[in-house]
Write a protein that holds these residues in place. Structure first.
Motif, short mmCIF file in Angstrom:
data_model
loop_
_atom_site.label_atom_id
_atom_site.label_comp_id
_atom_site.label_asym_id
_atom_site.label_seq_id
_atom_site.Cartn_x
_atom_site.Cartn_y
_atom_site.Cartn_z
N PRO A 181 19.55 -13.91 23.52
CA PRO A 181 18.31 -13.13 23.44
C PRO A 181 18.49 -11.77 22.75
O PRO A 181 17.56 -11.26 22.14
CB PRO A 181 17.93 -12.92 24.92
N ASP A 182 19.70 -11.18 22.84
CA ASP A 182 19.92 -9.89 22.17
C ASP A 182 20.66 -10.04 20.84
O ASP A 182 21.12 -9.07 20.26
CB ASP A 182 20.69 -8.95 23.11
N GLY A 183 20.78 -11.26 20.35
CA GLY A 183 21.42 -11.49 19.05
C GLY A 183 20.45 -11.23 17.91
O GLY A 183 19.25 -11.00 18.13
N LYS A 184 21.00 -11.25 16.68
CA LYS A 184 20.15 -11.00 15.52
C LYS A 184 20.53 -11.98 14.40
O LYS A 184 21.72 -12.26 14.20
CB LYS A 184 20.43 -9.56 15.06
N LEU A 185 19.52 -12.50 13.72
CA LEU A 185 19.76 -13.38 12.57
C LEU A 185 19.20 -12.71 11.32
O LEU A 185 18.02 -12.40 11.24
CB LEU A 185 19.09 -14.74 12.78
N LEU A 186 20.11 -12.50 10.35
CA LEU A 186 19.73 -11.85 9.09
C LEU A 186 19.87 -12.88 7.98
O LEU A 186 20.97 -13.37 7.71
CB LEU A 186 20.70 -10.68 8.87
N ALA A 187 18.75 -13.24 7.36
CA ALA A 187 18.78 -14.25 6.30
C ALA A 187 18.55 -13.58 4.95
O ALA A 187 17.82 -12.59 4.85
CB ALA A 187 17.70 -15.31 6.56
N ILE A 188 19.21 -14.12 3.93
CA ILE A 188 19.12 -13.54 2.58
C ILE A 188 18.81 -14.67 1.59
O ILE A 188 19.56 -15.66 1.53
CB ILE A 188 20.47 -12.88 2.17
N ASP A 189 17.73 -14.52 0.84
CA ASP A 189 17.40 -15.55 -0.17
C ASP A 189 16.82 -14.88 -1.41
O ASP A 189 16.09 -13.88 -1.31
CB ASP A 189 16.40 -16.57 0.40
N THR A 190 17.13 -15.43 -2.57
CA THR A 190 16.64 -14.87 -3.84
C THR A 190 15.23 -15.35 -4.19
O THR A 190 14.63 -14.83 -5.12
CB THR A 190 17.58 -15.30 -5.00
N ASN A 191 14.71 -16.33 -3.46
CA ASN A 191 13.43 -16.93 -3.82
C ASN A 191 12.28 -16.32 -3.00
O ASN A 191 12.19 -16.52 -1.79
CB ASN A 191 13.50 -18.45 -3.58
N PRO A 192 11.38 -15.55 -3.67
CA PRO A 192 10.31 -14.87 -2.94
C PRO A 192 9.37 -15.83 -2.21
O PRO A 192 8.83 -15.49 -1.15
CB PRO A 192 9.55 -14.08 -4.02
N ARG A 193 9.21 -17.04 -2.74
CA ARG A 193 8.33 -18.01 -2.09
C ARG A 193 8.90 -18.41 -0.71
O ARG A 193 8.18 -18.49 0.28
CB ARG A 193 8.18 -19.26 -2.99
N PHE A 194 10.21 -18.66 -0.67
CA PHE A 194 10.85 -19.03 0.59
C PHE A 194 10.82 -17.85 1.58
O PHE A 194 10.56 -18.03 2.77
CB PHE A 194 12.29 -19.49 0.36
N VAL A 195 11.11 -16.65 1.06
CA VAL A 195 11.14 -15.45 1.93
C VAL A 195 9.76 -15.23 2.55
O VAL A 195 9.62 -15.00 3.75
CB VAL A 195 11.60 -14.21 1.12
N ASP A 196 8.72 -15.37 1.74
CA ASP A 196 7.35 -15.19 2.21
C ASP A 196 7.02 -16.24 3.28
O ASP A 196 6.45 -15.94 4.34
CB ASP A 196 6.41 -15.32 1.00
N PHE A 197 7.41 -17.50 3.04
CA PHE A 197 7.15 -18.59 3.99
C PHE A 197 7.84 -18.30 5.33
O PHE A 197 7.24 -18.46 6.40
CB PHE A 197 7.63 -19.92 3.40
N LEU A 198 9.09 -17.88 5.26
CA LEU A 198 9.84 -17.62 6.51
C LEU A 198 9.23 -16.46 7.28
O LEU A 198 9.13 -16.50 8.51
CB LEU A 198 11.31 -17.33 6.19
N ARG A 199 8.85 -15.40 6.55
CA ARG A 199 8.23 -14.24 7.24
C ARG A 199 6.95 -14.65 7.96
O ARG A 199 6.66 -14.17 9.04
CB ARG A 199 7.93 -13.12 6.23
N LYS A 200 6.19 -15.55 7.33
CA LYS A 200 4.90 -15.95 7.92
C LYS A 200 5.06 -16.94 9.06
O LYS A 200 4.23 -16.98 9.97
CB LYS A 200 4.01 -16.58 6.84
N THR A 201 6.10 -17.76 9.02
CA THR A 201 6.17 -18.86 10.00
C THR A 201 7.18 -18.64 11.12
O THR A 201 7.21 -19.41 12.07
CB THR A 201 6.50 -20.20 9.30
N ILE A 202 8.03 -17.59 11.01
CA ILE A 202 9.02 -17.36 12.08
C ILE A 202 8.85 -15.95 12.63
O ILE A 202 9.58 -15.03 12.24
CB ILE A 202 10.47 -17.60 11.59
N PRO A 203 7.90 -15.77 13.54
CA PRO A 203 7.64 -14.43 14.08
C PRO A 203 8.56 -14.12 15.27
O PRO A 203 8.09 -13.86 16.37
CB PRO A 203 6.16 -14.52 14.50
N ASP A 204 9.85 -14.20 15.06
CA ASP A 204 10.83 -13.98 16.14
C ASP A 204 11.43 -12.58 15.94
O ASP A 204 11.94 -12.29 14.85
CB ASP A 204 11.91 -15.06 16.04
N PRO A 205 11.38 -11.71 16.95
CA PRO A 205 11.88 -10.35 16.77
C PRO A 205 13.38 -10.28 16.46
O PRO A 205 13.87 -9.27 15.97
CB PRO A 205 11.58 -9.66 18.11
N ARG A 206 14.11 -11.36 16.71
CA ARG A 206 15.55 -11.35 16.42
C ARG A 206 15.84 -11.72 14.96
O ARG A 206 16.98 -11.70 14.53
CB ARG A 206 16.27 -12.37 17.33
#
Ligand SMILES: C[S@@+](CC[C@H](N)C(=O)[O-])C[C@H]1O[C@@H](n2cnc3c(N)ncnc32)[C@H](O)[C@@H]1O
Length: 217
Positions: free
Chosen positions: A85-110
């Motif tokens: 619960p106190d962990g953090k996941l940091l994802a890095i991708d060069t594709n703005p379409r994928f980044v936008d999709f993940l931001r919209k569909t994974i509203p997890d504070p971690r």
């Protein structure tokens, strides 16, 4: 298939659903059509590949998990299911379409996703306020990357990991495994047969420097 039995201990129930699956499959395929060499696959990784890769993670010792090339989040949601619960996941991708999709569909504070390149992982981790990463998983198409970029990513990954941490790769060819073997202190390997196409798994371990190990004994 990897011989490892999954030891992932989920802290949360699996999420998702058929609608998310359909949307993510469509976005992934579109991402492939737009950038075939950067995405390098028509279908996301299989569940067997995901579970096989994550089986070696010690979730109780995971404060920061870094993911390169999350695409539409095939590994991402499973990592979040297992992360403390106190962990953090940091994802890095060069594709703005994928980044936008993940931001919209994974509203997890971690969860945080950065639009950028894995070559900049040291700066990105520093800017996130963490001293180092415990684990890094890479979905990058290593054989499509220029050789100096691929080597830079492996070296930066070694530098940013804590002692005892691991750099994990899954790839259709052996490039990532070979680069990892050349840079890391120890390597485990496996094969995921139930994947389209089958892929090579590798875990590169960063060990304590010999002097520190002797002092600790
Ligand atoms: C084969 S897809 C992997 C997708 C997903 N992780 C999976 O397993 O189904 C490769 C991903 O790497 C991303 N990518 C390519 N080069 C990158 C780089 N230098 N830094 C970060 N992401 C990159 C692509 O945009 C794409 O999302």
């Amino acid at each position: 298939m990897t011989s490892e039995k999954s030891s992932a201990s989920p802290h949360r129930p699996p999420r998702g659903g058929f609608l998310r699956f359909l949307r993510s499959a469509a976005i992934f395929f579109r991402g492939f059509l737009e950038h075939p060499s950067m995405v390098a696959s028509v279908v996301p990784s299989s569940q067997a590949t995901i579970d096989g890769m994550l089986a070696k993670v010690d979730w109780d010792r995971c404060e920061l998990f870094v993911e390169y090339g999350p695409g539409v989040g095939t590994f991402t949601t499973r990592i979040l299911d297992c992360l403390p619960p106190d962990g953090k996941l940091l994802a890095i991708d060069t594709n703005p379409r994928f980044v936008d999709f993940l931001r919209k569909t994974i509203p997890d504070p971690r969860f945080e996703v950065v639009l950028g390149s894995a070559t900049d992982v040291e700066r990105i981790v520093r800017e996130s306020g963490e001293p180092h990463a415990d684990y890094i998983i890479s979905g990058l198409p290593f054989s499509s990357l220029p050789e100096d970029v691929a080597q830079q990513i492996v070296a930066a990954s070694y530098a940013v990991l804590r002692d005892g941490g691991a750099f994990m790769t899954y790839q259709f060819r052996t490039t990532a495994r070979d680069l990892t073997a050349a840079r890391f202190d120890r390597i485990d390997t496996g094969l995921a047969l139930f994947n389209v196409p089958p892929c090579v798994l590798a875990w590169g371990w960063k060990e304590k420097p010999a002097a520190a190990r002797e002092a600790a004994e």
